[in-house]
Enzyme design. Structure first.
Site, PDB file in Angstrom:
ATOM      1  N   ASN A 152      10.279   4.639  45.999  1.00 58.25           N
ATOM      2  CA  ASN A 152       8.773   4.565  45.471  1.00 58.25           C
ATOM      3  C   ASN A 152       8.627   3.682  44.079  1.00 58.25           C
ATOM      4  OD1 ASN A 152      10.111   5.792  43.198  1.00 58.25           O
ATOM      5  ND2 ASN A 152       7.641   6.559  42.822  1.00 58.25           N
ATOM      6  N   GLU A 249      16.565  11.356  36.854  1.00 58.88           N
ATOM      7  CA  GLU A 249      14.711  11.546  36.689  1.00 58.88           C
ATOM      8  C   GLU A 249      14.366  11.874  37.976  1.00 58.88           C
ATOM      9  OE1 GLU A 249      12.264   9.914  34.499  1.00 58.88           O
ATOM     10  OE2 GLU A 249      14.342   9.787  33.176  1.00 58.88           O
ATOM     11  N   CYS A 283       6.004   9.770  40.684  1.00 56.55           N
ATOM     12  CA  CYS A 283       6.748  11.416  40.082  1.00 56.55           C
ATOM     13  C   CYS A 283       6.354  11.958  39.158  1.00 56.55           C
ATOM     14  CB  CYS A 283       8.514  10.274  39.655  1.00 56.55           C
ATOM     15  SG  CYS A 283       8.125   9.547  38.507  1.00 56.55           S
ATOM     16  N   GLU A 457      14.649   7.831  30.749  1.00 58.07           N
ATOM     17  CA  GLU A 457      14.780   5.854  30.627  1.00 58.07           C
ATOM     18  C   GLU A 457      14.232   5.172  29.344  1.00 58.07           C
ATOM     19  OE1 GLU A 457      14.647   5.666  35.250  1.00 58.07           O
ATOM     20  OE2 GLU A 457      16.774   5.865  34.950  1.00 58.07           O
TER      21      GLU A 457
HETATM   22  N1  LIG Z   1      11.921  10.986  37.035  1.00 56.49           N
HETATM   23  C1  LIG Z   1      11.856   9.727  37.821  1.00 56.49           C
HETATM   24  O1  LIG Z   1      11.372   9.007  36.995  1.00 56.49           O
HETATM   25  C2  LIG Z   1      11.078  10.095  39.199  1.00 56.49           C
HETATM   26  C3  LIG Z   1      10.407   8.274  40.075  1.00 56.49           C
HETATM   27  C4  LIG Z   1      10.707   8.209  41.611  1.00 56.49           C
HETATM   28  C5  LIG Z   1      10.795   9.286  41.938  1.00 56.49           C
HETATM   29  N2  LIG Z   1      11.408  10.144  41.765  1.00 56.49           N
HETATM   30  C6  LIG Z   1      11.345  11.257  42.611  1.00 56.49           C
HETATM   31  O2  LIG Z   1      11.884  10.894  44.067  1.00 56.49           O
HETATM   32  C7  LIG Z   1      11.834  11.089  44.771  1.00 56.49           C
HETATM   33  C8  LIG Z   1      11.288  10.685  46.117  1.00 56.49           C
HETATM   34  O3  LIG Z   1      12.222   9.910  46.307  1.00 56.49           O
HETATM   35  P1  LIG Z   1      13.439   9.266  47.767  1.00 56.49           P
HETATM   36  O4  LIG Z   1      12.742  10.603  48.918  1.00 56.49           O
HETATM   37  O5  LIG Z   1      14.552   9.049  47.893  1.00 56.49           O
HETATM   38  O6  LIG Z   1      14.351  10.994  47.104  1.00 56.49           O
HETATM   39  P2  LIG Z   1      15.630  11.466  48.246  1.00 56.49           P
HETATM   40  O7  LIG Z   1      16.363  12.585  46.612  1.00 56.49           O
HETATM   41  O8  LIG Z   1      16.009  12.194  48.764  1.00 56.49           O
HETATM   42  O9  LIG Z   1      16.588  10.175  47.758  1.00 56.49           O
HETATM   43  C9  LIG Z   1      17.030   9.748  46.057  1.00 56.49           C
HETATM   44  C10 LIG Z   1      18.560   8.468  46.120  1.00 56.49           C
HETATM   45  O10 LIG Z   1      19.330   9.541  46.670  1.00 56.49           O
HETATM   46  C11 LIG Z   1      20.360   9.822  47.473  1.00 56.49           C
HETATM   47  N3  LIG Z   1      21.005  10.383  48.460  1.00 56.49           N
HETATM   48  C12 LIG Z   1      21.040  11.831  48.736  1.00 56.49           C
HETATM   49  N4  LIG Z   1      21.425  12.566  48.313  1.00 56.49           N
HETATM   50  C13 LIG Z   1      22.783  12.090  47.858  1.00 56.49           C
HETATM   51  C14 LIG Z   1      23.683  12.558  47.582  1.00 56.49           C
HETATM   52  N5  LIG Z   1      24.225  14.649  48.240  1.00 56.49           N
HETATM   53  N6  LIG Z   1      24.705  12.269  46.296  1.00 56.49           N
HETATM   54  C15 LIG Z   1      23.837  11.010  46.073  1.00 56.49           C
HETATM   55  N7  LIG Z   1      22.953  10.696  46.695  1.00 56.49           N
HETATM   56  C16 LIG Z   1      22.264  10.783  47.080  1.00 56.49           C
HETATM   57  C17 LIG Z   1      19.012   8.991  48.269  1.00 56.49           C
HETATM   58  O11 LIG Z   1      20.542   7.917  49.070  1.00 56.49           O
HETATM   59  C18 LIG Z   1      18.307   7.798  47.703  1.00 56.49           C
HETATM   60  O12 LIG Z   1      18.948   6.646  47.511  1.00 56.49           O
HETATM   61  C19 LIG Z   1      10.307  12.971  44.374  1.00 56.49           C
HETATM   62  O13 LIG Z   1      10.671  13.902  44.144  1.00 56.49           O
HETATM   63  C20 LIG Z   1       9.746  11.682  43.119  1.00 56.49           C
HETATM   64  O14 LIG Z   1       9.284  12.638  42.034  1.00 56.49           O
HETATM   65  C21 LIG Z   1      11.593  10.363  40.319  1.00 56.49           C
HETATM   66  C1  LIG Z   2       4.523   5.847  35.798  1.00 56.96           C
HETATM   67  C2  LIG Z   2       6.354   5.434  36.468  1.00 56.96           C
HETATM   68  C3  LIG Z   2       6.599   5.772  37.624  1.00 56.96           C
HETATM   69  C4  LIG Z   2       8.263   5.716  37.803  1.00 56.96           C
HETATM   70  C5  LIG Z   2       8.260   7.422  38.585  1.00 56.96           C
HETATM   71  O1  LIG Z   2       7.350   7.676  39.806  1.00 56.96           O
END
Ligand SMILES: NC(=O)c1ccc[n+]([C@@H]2O[C@H](COP(=O)([O-])OP(=O)(O)OC[C@H]3O[C@@H](n4cnc5c(N)ncnc54)[C@H](O)[C@@H]3O)[C@@H](O)[C@H]2O)c1
Ligand SMILES: CCCCC=O
Length: 483
Positions: A152, A249, A283, A457
């Site tokens: 995202n 995260e 997120c 972070e």
């Molecule tokens: N807390 C935060 O700061 C934050 C920010 C942005 C997104 N998110 C979260 O991310 C999610 C959406 O993103 P997404 O669909 O890309 O997430 P995802 O968990 O499907 O993938 C995230 C990353 O992990 C990698 N990955 C997948 N399986 C793995 C494994 N077994 N070992 C190592 N790497 C692996 C993927 O290739 C990708 O690069 C949502 O749940 C969202 O809330 C959190």
């Molecule tokens: C508001 C910051 C958002 C980062 C995660 O998706």
């Protein structure tokens, strides 16, 4: 704009290609067209990246903080100068409107490079006097850090991990999400152009298994993941095998509580920002909007009026303020949740459908009369779906807000400041907002509690997660021993 990158990976200061890896098509979410192709890292590419980052560790760590910081700040400057092109690329990578990307993504990335570049020289240990003896501490880098990103915020995530890691004297191998592989390559290119020695910041592409293969390598000291909770559990467990440091995260299902006395325009703005920015793919979104019964109907009426201002369309058009979902897969997931919301009895106030246009667009969707047990109130949707729930008392709102395994963010809108601070203290969440939502300046810590994450972070807190303290005891007199 040319969207095909020079090569799939950036390793040891240069672009590297290996077309024998699995093909990863890069799809523009606004049209569904393939705009570039990259190749997943083969074991040989993974090895090349880890070896480069490992080899660069000593030289980078030996530089002074001032020298490292100067490079990061130069990179920030380059990012700002190229903001337009980087924003256009971010829009191609993610589908987020240029109206957003031009002020958020490379901007936030540059902020983080500038902030941690500024802090680098101030990362020091301390002196602890013990009579005539003393202890001094050295704040040392962890070593080789692996960064794994979600789709995202590809530029921001690459910088939010890279900037503090590099400021502390670590090197990094970053793997962006396979859905948005383009932007992190630019971050690597810019850091190198700014003077980062070869191997200090490397980017390799790949699906989950490539990320998994990085985590357990013996040269890796830390793993920082931005992703979903299920992926977080796997990555955390894999990192534990080598007792590696982690930052997690992860996802959320955050509450936004609106009291009767709130300024209704501000509260509606908060609900819009916390649900529909980036088409809901944020997120920290406040997707459980608890509205006190006295203003519920007024809130819903004003929200429906304000949603008339949504403009869907070509995200590169600066007038467009609402883009598509990142992928057809994500669109399908979100549509599945909308169907569940309807089936479980929530009232669909607006949206819920795909508009008649190409790409992965979905209308902003609002459900009212949502109850705590409904699927749409319990699970992270990661799309433009707001659930409005109502409540009577402060105690009830707080208890229901906290009734989730997630703990990323939480917000409250009220004119009663005592209540606002009581709520902020009571929320089980890493980041709280009072009369605002989703601000994420680099100066403030960002991260989750409960299953939403480990570590923080941004802010000075991130330094703790990319460095370790060594204590050195110094005796000045003779040393006695029992025999
Ligand atoms: N807390 C935060 O700061 C934050 C920010 C942005 C997104 N998110 C979260 O991310 C999610 C959406 O993103 P997404 O669909 O890309 O997430 P995802 O968990 O499907 O993938 C995230 C990353 O992990 C990698 N990955 C997948 N399986 C793995 C494994 N077994 N070992 C190592 N790497 C692996 C993927 O290739 C990708 O690069 C949502 O749940 C969202 O809330 C959190
Ligand atoms: C508001 C910051 C958002 C980062 C995660 O998706």
């Amino acid at each position: 704009m040319k969207t095909q990158p020079t090569a799939s990976h950036f390793i040891d200061g240069q672009y590297v290609e290996d077309t024998s890896g699995e093909e990863i098509p890069v799809i523009y979410p606004a049209t569904g067209e393939v705009i570039a192709t990259v190749y997943s890292a083969t074991p040989a590419i993974v090895e090349q990246a880890l070896a480069a980052a490992h080899a660069a560790e000593k030289e980078w760590a030996a530089m002074t903080g001032t020298e490292r910081g100067r490079i990061l700040r130069r990179a920030a400057q380059i990012m700002r100068e190229r903001n337009h092109d980087l924003s256009v690329l971010e829009t191609y990578d993610t589908g987020k409107p240029y109206q957003e990307t031009s002020v958020v993504d490379a901007t936030s990335g540059a902020d983080s490079l500038e902030y941690f570049g500024g802090l680098a020289a101030a990362i020091t240990g301390e002196h602890i006097q013990l009579g005539e003896d003393f202890v001094y501490t050295r704040r040392e880098p962890l070593g080789l850090c692996v960064g794994i990103g979600a789709w995202n915020y590809p530029t921001q995530i690459a910088c939010w991990k890279g900037a503090p890691a590099l400021a502390c004297g670590n090197t990094m191998v970053f793997k962006p999400s396979e859905t948005t592989p383009l932007c992190a390559l630019k971050v690597a290119e810019i850091l190198h152009e700014a003077g980062a020695p070869a191997g200090v910041y490397n980017v390799i592409q790949g699906y989950g298994p490539v990320g998994a293969s990085l985590i357990t390598d013996s040269r890796v000291d830390k793993v920082s993941l931005t992703g979903s909770v299920p992926t977080g559990k796997k990555v955390y467990a894999a990192a534990a095998e080598g007792i590696r440091h982690v930052t997690m995260e992860l996802g959320g299902k955050s509450p936004l509580v609106i009291f009767d006395d709130a300024d209704i325009e501000n509260a509606v703005s908060g609900a819009i920002l916390g649900n529909f920015y980036s088409s809901g793919q944020v997120c920290s979104n406040g997707t459980r909007v608890f509205v006190q019964k006295g203003i519920k109907e007024a809130f819903l009426t004003r929200l429906a009026e304000r949603l008339q201002g949504v403009k869907l369309g070509d995200p590169q058009d600066p007038e467009v303020n609402f883009g598509p979902m990142v992928s057809e897969k994500q669109l399908g997931i979100v549509e599945g949740y909308i169907a569940k919301g309807i089936a479980e009895g929530a009232r669909l106030v607006c949206g819920g459908k795909r508009p008649d246009m190409a790409g992965f667009f979905l209308e902003p969707t609002v459900f009212a009369d949502v109850t705590d047990d409904m699927t749409i109130a319990r699970e992270e949707i990661f799309g433009p779906v707001m659930s409005v729930l109502d409540f009577d008392t402060e105690e009830e709102a707080l208890a229901r807000a906290n009734d989730t395994e997630f703990g990323l963010s939480a917000g409250v809108f009220t004119r009663d400041l005592s209540r606002a601070h009581r709520m902020a203290a009571g929320f089980e969440a890493g980041t709280c907002y009072i009369n605002t939502y989703n601000d994420a300046p680099v100066e403030a810590p960002f991260g989750g509690s409960k299953q939403s994450g480990v570590g923080r972070e941004n802010s000075k807190a991130a330094i703790e997660h990319y460095s370790q303290i060594k204590g050195v005891y110094v005796r000045t007199g003779d040393l006695e021993a029992p025999f």
